[in-house]
Scaffold this active site. Structure first.
Site, mmCIF file in Angstrom:
data_model
loop_
_atom_site.group_PDB
_atom_site.id
_atom_site.type_symbol
_atom_site.label_atom_id
_atom_site.label_comp_id
_atom_site.label_asym_id
_atom_site.label_seq_id
_atom_site.Cartn_x
_atom_site.Cartn_y
_atom_site.Cartn_z
ATOM 1 N N MET A 185 0.835 -1.197 0.000
ATOM 2 C CA MET A 185 0.000 0.000 0.000
ATOM 3 C C MET A 185 0.870 1.247 0.000
ATOM 4 S SD MET A 185 -2.588 1.270 2.968
ATOM 5 C CE MET A 185 -3.796 0.010 2.614
ATOM 6 N N CYS A 186 0.450 2.236 -0.797
ATOM 7 C CA CYS A 186 1.115 3.541 -0.808
ATOM 8 C C CYS A 186 0.057 4.605 -0.512
ATOM 9 C CB CYS A 186 1.807 3.774 -2.147
ATOM 10 S SG CYS A 186 0.670 3.792 -3.558
ATOM 11 N N TYR A 187 0.224 5.783 -1.057
ATOM 12 C CA TYR A 187 -0.733 6.872 -0.832
ATOM 13 C C TYR A 187 -2.038 6.670 -1.601
ATOM 14 C CZ TYR A 187 3.318 9.303 1.023
ATOM 15 O OH TYR A 187 4.423 9.639 1.753
ATOM 16 N N GLY A 224 -2.250 4.224 -4.500
ATOM 17 C CA GLY A 224 -2.294 2.995 -5.277
ATOM 18 C C GLY A 224 -1.476 3.019 -6.547
ATOM 19 N N PHE A 228 -3.697 4.152 0.710
ATOM 20 C CA PHE A 228 -4.166 4.454 2.062
ATOM 21 C C PHE A 228 -5.415 5.330 2.019
ATOM 22 C CE2 PHE A 228 -4.212 6.948 6.008
ATOM 23 C CZ PHE A 228 -4.327 5.901 6.917
#
Length: 108
Positions: free
Chosen positions: A65-67, A69, A94
């Site tokens: 997971m990042c900010y 996707g 996220f």
């Protein structure tokens, strides 16, 4: 062994965590991670990668997971190339996780 990762929704990620014990790897920067992150997420950075390898089995599902996707896709593909069998990237990152009302841990 899979040659690529799979993109999944935040709810699908939560189901993998709950039902199959998947590891959720949050790759956002340290300040954002410290402020809030998915419950029980592993903060995956260049510095923590060795510990990640020690703690996670290659056969277990890994969710990145990042900010939003986007950058998680590159990390997910990297993990596939390192030999992890089941790798996923969270669509919406996220932001999507939080909008879905899934559990988070916060500093506030």
């Amino acid at each position: 062994m899979s040659e690529t990762f799979t993109e999944i929704s935040p709810h699908q990620a939560w189901e993998l965590i709950e039902n199959e014990g998947a590891t959720l790897a949050d790759i956002r920067d340290g300040h954002r991670y410290a402020y809030s992150h998915p419950q029980d997420a592993f903060h995956l950075t260049n510095e923590s990668y060795g510990r990640f390898l020690d703690e996670v089995d290659y056969e277990e599902p890994v969710i990145v997971m990042c900010y939003h996707g986007v950058s998680s896709r590159n990390t997910a593909q990297f993990l596939v190339e390192q030999g992890f069998d089941r790798v996923y990237s969270v669509k919406g990152g996220f932001d999507g996780w939080e909008r879905s009302g899934l559990p988070i841990e916060t500093a506030y």
